[in-house]
Design an enzyme around this catalytic site. Structure first.
Site, PDB file in Angstrom:
ATOM      1  N   HIS A   1       1.625  39.801  49.620  1.00  0.00           N
ATOM      2  CA  HIS A   1       1.916  39.571  51.081  1.00  0.00           C
ATOM      3  C   HIS A   1       0.566  40.679  51.398  1.00  0.00           C
ATOM      4  CE1 HIS A   1       5.819  37.537  50.824  1.00  0.00           C
ATOM      5  NE2 HIS A   1       6.005  38.129  50.229  1.00  0.00           N
TER       6      HIS A   1
ATOM      7  N   SER B   1     -27.636  47.109  60.616  1.00  0.00           N
ATOM      8  CA  SER B   1     -27.318  46.889  61.299  1.00  0.00           C
ATOM      9  C   SER B   1     -28.459  46.814  62.433  1.00  0.00           C
ATOM     10  CB  SER B   1     -26.212  47.002  63.126  1.00  0.00           C
ATOM     11  OG  SER B   1     -26.536  46.995  63.495  1.00  0.00           O
TER      12      SER B   1
END
Ligand code: ARG
Length: 458
Positions: free
Chosen positions: A160, A282
């Site tokens: 999980h 970027s």
């Protein structure tokens, strides 16, 4: 309306462009296999027990010489497929007819473009599957080597996404390797389904002359001919769908691997560091090192699945026998394979160069990660498991942070963090690599004998 004369009739220009579609470009990838298929077909024709011979042995040699010439041109990127040809098949026939006159017009005896394109795609698929298998083995090797190098580096095992039990980097890496090895079974399975020669089925219904389909199949190095001539054509599209299904399983493995890398390289985890040359920056944020390769692998898994579903959808309602719909499967097929192979190739060196931050991995352990181990320790002292479970659950505060390196030292059974059998991974990868080598060698030998030259041409 402007019309164009083609080898098989005069067609309106617009109709010609519409029906040829992208074949004029895509078929460049089939020139070589088309020539090989034609060489086998013509050789078989020359050995038919008919009098007069459909093609004499001397004529066969002339055709093969012409085909070898075309293969040479194709390798240099200088064999043109014109719109008037519609596709590679008629481009090759036109070229041979220009060179050999009436002899060129004989090569299509007892054959249709339907079985011709079917055999081309199967020969293409063979080569592509072998390449993909080789690349998959390369990535398996990188993952196994990475796992072995970090075999005893602890890593929180999660379910999980929440901390669960002590685990290791070795276990994490080889889980992906084993998944890919299973995908190799599927690729080999697809290889086997594909390894049947449809040539000689003609338009789907055979021909009224005594052709030898077994011989054609043997000449091409196929393991066997497809049997039913109608199925030989119905198998088109189905074969592509089987191959893409295997490719899409590969992508399922790769996408999860890529997702794990994106998660565990987040600064909040900082377990792994992707090599900077595999990251992009970027245009505005100077500090950025983005995992674009992983993101694209995840996205491309969707595209390969879409290609698989696209082919499936094209053929699921397609009536028996050849239908032009099948042509539309070609682009999806080629793109799906190329995408999968590109992902396999880019990930292998990235895995090898990925850094591991052992301190961060160890720091990731909180005492509760040892809860199950503690319960099993109590079981070892004689307590029933459910009682031990409740005892630990009610006394979680008593749990101590143990050195996770010690915790994983205890996990030595089959397939556990310190029970990984490195021989097992090596043997499975080796078996795949050997199959690839054998298949490739036998195909090359068959084609070399067929063309009377060393194949592949240097
Ligand atoms: N380019 C065609 C294809 O990919 C070749 C077969 C054409 N056959 C035909 N009956 N029109 O399907």
């Amino acid at each position: 309306m402007a019309k164009q004369k083609t080898t098989v009739g005069t067609i309106d220009n617009e109709v010609l462009a519409f029906t040829a579609g992208r074949d004029v470009e895509l078929d460049h990838a089939l020139i070589e296999v088309d020539c090989i298929g034609t060489a086998a077909h013509v050789t078989m024709l020359s050995r038919m027990p008919v009098d007069p011979a459909l093609i004499t042995d001397a004529e066969r040699a002339q055709v093969i010489e012409g085909l070898v010439e075309i293969i040479g041109l194709a390798r240099k990127g200088s064999f043109p497929i014109e719109l008037a040809d519609q596709d590679v098949h008629l481009a090759v026939e036109r070229t041979l007819t220009t060179k050999l006159g009436d002899l060129g017009k004989k090569i299509h005896t007892c054959r249709s473009r339907n079985d011709q394109v079917a055999v081309d795609l199967r020969l293409y698929a063979k080569e592509q599957l072998l390449g993909a298998l080789e690349e998959a083995v390369g990535l398996v090797a990188a993952l196994v080597e990475f796992g072995k190098r970090h075999e005893s580096v602890p890593m929180v095992g999660r379910t999980h996404m929440q901390p669960g039990m002590p685990s290791s980097v070795g276990l994490w890496a080889t889980a992906h390797a084993e998944s890919l090895l299973d995908d190799c079974y599927l690729l080999l399975g697809a290889y086997d389904v594909n390894d049947q020669c449809p040539l000689g089925s003609a338009a789907s219904y055979g021909v009224p002359l005594p052709i030898d389909r077994q011989l054609t199949s043997d000449l091409l190095g196929f393991s066997r001919p497809t049997h039913n001539v109608l199925y030989a054509n119905n198998g088109r599209g189905k074969m592509e769908s089987v191959v893409l299904a295997a490719m899409s399983q590969v992508m399922l493995t790769l996408s999860r691997l890529a997702q794990d890398f994106m998660l565990f390289t987040m600064p909040e985890f900082d377990y792994f560091k992707l090599p900077s040359e595999f990251c992009t920056g970027s245009s505005i944020m100077p500090q950025k090192q983005n995992p674009d390769v992983c993101e694209l692998v995840r996205a491309k898994a969707s595209r390969v699945k879409a290609a698989e579903l696209g082919v499936y959808d094209l053929i699921k309602g397609s009536p028996t026998g050849y239908n032009r719909d099948l042509q539309e499967a070609k682009e999806l097929f080629m793109e799906g394979i190329a995408t999968t192979r590109a992902c396999l190739r880019i990930l292998a060196p990235m895995v090898s160069a990925t850094g591991v931050n052992e301190q961060k991995l160890v720091d990731g352990f909180s005492p509760d990660v040892f809860a199950t181990d503690r319960a099993l320790e109590l079981v070892g002292e004689g307590m029933p498991f459910r009682d031990a479970y409740h005892y630990v659950k009610e006394n979680l505060h008593e749990l101590e942070k143990i050195d996770p390196r010690e915790a994983i030292q205890l996990k030595t059974h089959l397939g556990a963090p310190l029970g990984l059998d490195w021989e097992y991974f090596a043997a499975r990868a080796e078996a795949v690599a050997e199959s690839v080598q054998e298949e490739r060698a036998s195909f090359r030998q068959a084609v070399s004998e067929l063309l009377g030259i060393e194949y592949p041409i240097a």
